[in-house]
Design an enzyme around this catalytic site. Sequence first.
Site, PDB file in Angstrom:
ATOM      1  N   TRP A 134     -56.655  24.993 -24.505  1.00  0.00           N
ATOM      2  CA  TRP A 134     -56.635  23.585 -24.082  1.00  0.00           C
ATOM      3  C   TRP A 134     -56.300  23.427 -22.598  1.00  0.00           C
ATOM      4  O   TRP A 134     -56.480  22.356 -22.046  1.00  0.00           O
ATOM      5  CB  TRP A 134     -55.587  22.805 -24.903  1.00  0.00           C
ATOM      6  CG  TRP A 134     -54.250  23.497 -24.931  1.00  0.00           C
ATOM      7  CD1 TRP A 134     -53.799  24.330 -25.918  1.00  0.00           C
ATOM      8  CD2 TRP A 134     -53.227  23.466 -23.930  1.00  0.00           C
ATOM      9  NE1 TRP A 134     -52.548  24.820 -25.590  1.00  0.00           N
ATOM     10  CE2 TRP A 134     -52.169  24.304 -24.377  1.00  0.00           C
ATOM     11  CE3 TRP A 134     -53.082  22.809 -22.703  1.00  0.00           C
ATOM     12  CZ2 TRP A 134     -50.998  24.499 -23.637  1.00  0.00           C
ATOM     13  CZ3 TRP A 134     -51.933  23.015 -21.966  1.00  0.00           C
ATOM     14  CH2 TRP A 134     -50.906  23.841 -22.433  1.00  0.00           C
TER      15      TRP A 134
ATOM     16  N   GLY B  14     -56.817  32.814 -24.702  1.00  0.00           N
ATOM     17  CA  GLY B  14     -55.684  32.173 -25.358  1.00  0.00           C
ATOM     18  C   GLY B  14     -54.501  33.109 -25.370  1.00  0.00           C
ATOM     19  O   GLY B  14     -54.395  34.004 -24.524  1.00  0.00           O
ATOM     20  N   SER B  15     -53.643  32.920 -26.335  1.00  0.00           N
ATOM     21  CA  SER B  15     -52.405  33.695 -26.359  1.00  0.00           C
ATOM     22  C   SER B  15     -52.657  35.137 -26.796  1.00  0.00           C
ATOM     23  O   SER B  15     -53.606  35.416 -27.534  1.00  0.00           O
ATOM     24  CB  SER B  15     -51.410  33.039 -27.314  1.00  0.00           C
ATOM     25  OG  SER B  15     -51.947  33.007 -28.613  1.00  0.00           O
TER      26      SER B  15
ATOM     27  N   GLU C  32     -59.064  37.351 -22.856  1.00  0.00           N
ATOM     28  CA  GLU C  32     -58.358  36.813 -21.672  1.00  0.00           C
ATOM     29  C   GLU C  32     -57.062  36.212 -22.195  1.00  0.00           C
ATOM     30  O   GLU C  32     -57.055  35.092 -22.707  1.00  0.00           O
ATOM     31  CB  GLU C  32     -59.211  35.731 -21.002  1.00  0.00           C
ATOM     32  CG  GLU C  32     -60.552  36.203 -20.476  1.00  0.00           C
ATOM     33  CD  GLU C  32     -60.438  36.947 -19.160  1.00  0.00           C
ATOM     34  OE1 GLU C  32     -59.376  36.900 -18.516  1.00  0.00           O
ATOM     35  OE2 GLU C  32     -61.420  37.596 -18.777  1.00  0.00           O
TER      36      GLU C  32
ATOM     37  N   CYS D 291     -52.383  30.280 -17.225  1.00  0.00           N
ATOM     38  CA  CYS D 291     -52.116  31.672 -17.611  1.00  0.00           C
ATOM     39  C   CYS D 291     -51.721  32.515 -16.406  1.00  0.00           C
ATOM     40  O   CYS D 291     -51.016  33.504 -16.543  1.00  0.00           O
ATOM     41  CB  CYS D 291     -53.347  32.267 -18.269  1.00  0.00           C
ATOM     42  SG  CYS D 291     -54.806  32.121 -17.248  1.00  0.00           S
TER      43      CYS D 291
HETATM   44  P1  NAP Z   1     -53.804  29.840 -28.516  1.00  0.00           P
HETATM   45  O1  NAP Z   1     -52.841  29.150 -29.404  1.00  0.00           O
HETATM   46  O2  NAP Z   1     -53.930  31.305 -28.610  1.00  0.00           O
HETATM   47  O3  NAP Z   1     -55.224  29.147 -28.794  1.00  0.00           O
HETATM   48  C1  NAP Z   1     -56.386  29.499 -28.089  1.00  0.00           C
HETATM   49  C2  NAP Z   1     -57.598  29.153 -28.939  1.00  0.00           C
HETATM   50  O4  NAP Z   1     -57.535  29.924 -30.134  1.00  0.00           O
HETATM   51  C3  NAP Z   1     -57.667  27.700 -29.376  1.00  0.00           C
HETATM   52  O5  NAP Z   1     -59.014  27.312 -29.464  1.00  0.00           O
HETATM   53  C4  NAP Z   1     -57.051  27.751 -30.768  1.00  0.00           C
HETATM   54  O6  NAP Z   1     -57.514  26.695 -31.577  1.00  0.00           O
HETATM   55  C5  NAP Z   1     -57.606  29.071 -31.251  1.00  0.00           C
HETATM   56  N1  NAP Z   1     -56.841  29.695 -32.333  1.00  0.00           N
HETATM   57  C6  NAP Z   1     -55.520  29.614 -32.595  1.00  0.00           C
HETATM   58  N2  NAP Z   1     -55.220  30.355 -33.688  1.00  0.00           N
HETATM   59  C7  NAP Z   1     -56.388  30.914 -34.111  1.00  0.00           C
HETATM   60  C8  NAP Z   1     -56.756  31.771 -35.204  1.00  0.00           C
HETATM   61  N3  NAP Z   1     -55.844  32.220 -36.060  1.00  0.00           N
HETATM   62  N4  NAP Z   1     -58.051  32.133 -35.334  1.00  0.00           N
HETATM   63  C9  NAP Z   1     -58.974  31.688 -34.468  1.00  0.00           C
HETATM   64  N5  NAP Z   1     -58.697  30.883 -33.437  1.00  0.00           N
HETATM   65  C10 NAP Z   1     -57.418  30.502 -33.246  1.00  0.00           C
HETATM   66  O7  NAP Z   1     -53.537  29.499 -26.985  1.00  0.00           O
HETATM   67  P2  NAP Z   1     -53.376  28.068 -26.310  1.00  0.00           P
HETATM   68  O8  NAP Z   1     -52.004  27.564 -26.616  1.00  0.00           O
HETATM   69  O9  NAP Z   1     -54.536  27.185 -26.607  1.00  0.00           O
HETATM   70  O10 NAP Z   1     -53.500  28.441 -24.757  1.00  0.00           O
HETATM   71  C11 NAP Z   1     -52.441  28.943 -24.031  1.00  0.00           C
HETATM   72  C12 NAP Z   1     -52.502  30.450 -23.936  1.00  0.00           C
HETATM   73  O11 NAP Z   1     -53.741  30.832 -23.393  1.00  0.00           O
HETATM   74  C13 NAP Z   1     -51.449  31.016 -23.019  1.00  0.00           C
HETATM   75  O12 NAP Z   1     -50.929  32.194 -23.563  1.00  0.00           O
HETATM   76  C14 NAP Z   1     -52.249  31.326 -21.753  1.00  0.00           C
HETATM   77  O13 NAP Z   1     -51.660  32.311 -20.944  1.00  0.00           O
HETATM   78  C15 NAP Z   1     -53.541  31.751 -22.325  1.00  0.00           C
HETATM   79  N6  NAP Z   1     -54.624  31.626 -21.332  1.00  0.00           N
HETATM   80  C16 NAP Z   1     -55.162  32.773 -20.817  1.00  0.00           C
HETATM   81  C17 NAP Z   1     -56.158  32.684 -19.851  1.00  0.00           C
HETATM   82  C18 NAP Z   1     -56.759  33.920 -19.238  1.00  0.00           C
HETATM   83  O14 NAP Z   1     -57.783  33.800 -18.599  1.00  0.00           O
HETATM   84  N7  NAP Z   1     -56.185  35.097 -19.431  1.00  0.00           N
HETATM   85  C19 NAP Z   1     -56.596  31.420 -19.422  1.00  0.00           C
HETATM   86  C20 NAP Z   1     -56.028  30.284 -19.978  1.00  0.00           C
HETATM   87  C21 NAP Z   1     -55.038  30.400 -20.951  1.00  0.00           C
HETATM   88  P3  NAP Z   1     -56.630  25.375 -31.820  1.00  0.00           P
HETATM   89  O15 NAP Z   1     -56.038  24.994 -30.512  1.00  0.00           O
HETATM   90  O16 NAP Z   1     -57.628  24.399 -32.319  1.00  0.00           O
HETATM   91  O17 NAP Z   1     -55.630  25.781 -32.824  1.00  0.00           O
END
Ligand code: NAP
Length: 489
Positions: A158, A235-236, A257, A291
């Site tokens: 997000w 994501g995480s 990522e 991130c």
């Molecule tokens: P997240 O909780 O891991 O969610 C990321 C995506 O995965 C969302 O679309 C989420 O959907 C989905 N998701 C969650 N649980 C899942 C599952 N069990 N199976 C399949 N999909 C699943 O991360 P976030 O809170 O959205 O974003 C923050 C994180 O992203 C931080 O750790 C940040 O460092 C990281 N990030 C990394 C980068 C990079 O380029 N390395 C860039 C930006 C962010 P829902 O939201 O609909 O649950």
Amino acid sequence: MSFALNDSKLFREACYGNGQWISDGNDGHIEVVNPANGEVIGRVPSLDEGQVSASIAAAAEGFEVWKNTSIADRSACLRRWFDLMHEHKEDLARIMTLEQGKPITESRGEIDYAASYIEWFAEEAKRGYGQVIPAVKPDQRIVVRPEPVGVTTAITPWNFPAAMITRKAAAALAAGCSMLVKPSGNTPFSALALAELGERAGFPAGVFNVLTGSSAVVGEVFTRSGTVKKLSFTGSTEVGRKLMAMCADNLHKLSLELGGNAPFVVFDDADLDLAVKGAIAAKFRNTGQTCICPNRFLVQAAVHDEFVAKLAAALKELKVGDGFDEEVKQTSLINEKAVEKVQRHYDDALAKGGKCVLGERPGKLPHNRVAPIVITGLSQQMQIWQEETFGPMAPVMKFDSEQDGIDAANATPFGLAAYFYASNSDRVWRVSEALQAGMVGANEGAISNAMAPFGGIDQSGFGREGGREGMAEYQQLKYVCFGESGPAA
Ligand code: NAP
């Protein structure tokens, strides 16, 4: 009215698969909330397994069409998508601020940034070069050809609702793949606006799809599908690890990522005003929810107090408020849980000897807003050292020698970004080589560029987005060995 759009069709409460808008999810709907006031701003369908599978099947047909479309037409289509993003920049930025909460000025910046990936890959589409390799035998010819991997999927977070999609989708489409994107349930409307513009740009049915639904359901179907050949996840680290395990059966190609824990190191020869400027750009963008945010500030003893004083003074000037206010620089965190995480890190830091020199314990401002916080006395025992805070809190540690600073910077299993400020050119080279991260900002706080390979190492994942390397993530190599074909018939 902060939310009047010039083109109301960009706000779609339906998802997009096989060139069709899908209004009804067999699993109901998901309500999307404005983080700045908790109000529901709209709803999107929650697709069930069957609906997701049908879109994957359509994406396989879309892939057959798209991979046989000329490079010139693929490139032109991407270019039209880029142009449309610019034409509708203000509307796209408003949708983003509404659902994600970031300041409107930053949303405009993200639209430019997101579009820059499409522009870059519209050009890269023309440069999918292979190789001709000299063979050992004189009658052999060795040719290597990059080919699109096929149907690809993306799961995105997000915090950058548009850019995290375009830097995957533009690369995939440039390579000749089709893509299905599952955006975060917090921010689907920016993704759906991109689908609307993709349709207007002329992508054939099934080539670019945005599916909404429960992450568990969509994630399961994406990873268990034998039709899908690749998953790109941002994501995480925790969720990335799960998805990697789920992809194991099909051995999907993967890009991950993941989370970061970036150090921001200030050496005693740094220009402190530049360092403060860089710190604010790197740490306080998106109210600390990026991130590549510095999570740990490490400052050499001789300049520690002066740096902290300058940083605190500059942060006092950042206006906190509603994202649609043009003057505002810090807005609401994405939800209450995010505020609680900053609180937990704050409490833990103070309990372990940290001292708050700017700001106060988060949780007092309305609408999940958090004003900038600076804490000194950071140590490796604190939770903040181990995990991303994902909020506007800068913890600072004092170190003695150059090597101490480097060692402290590298004392993390994450390796996404690292930043440092120094003026001695030997030191600048030395430190840039010693820092263990996929990306290093050397006297620079804003490091993201479409033309550079973005990505991490270790627990921050693998794969690169942007640059020459970005398209290769969506290609597989085919090596053809041509032998002697005998006398002509
Ligand atoms: P997240 O909780 O891991 O969610 C990321 C995506 O995965 C969302 O679309 C989420 O959907 C989905 N998701 C969650 N649980 C899942 C599952 N069990 N199976 C399949 N999909 C699943 O991360 P976030 O809170 O959205 O974003 C923050 C994180 O992203 C931080 O750790 C940040 O460092 C990281 N990030 C990394 C980068 C990079 O380029 N390395 C860039 C930006 C962010 P829902 O939201 O609909 O649950």
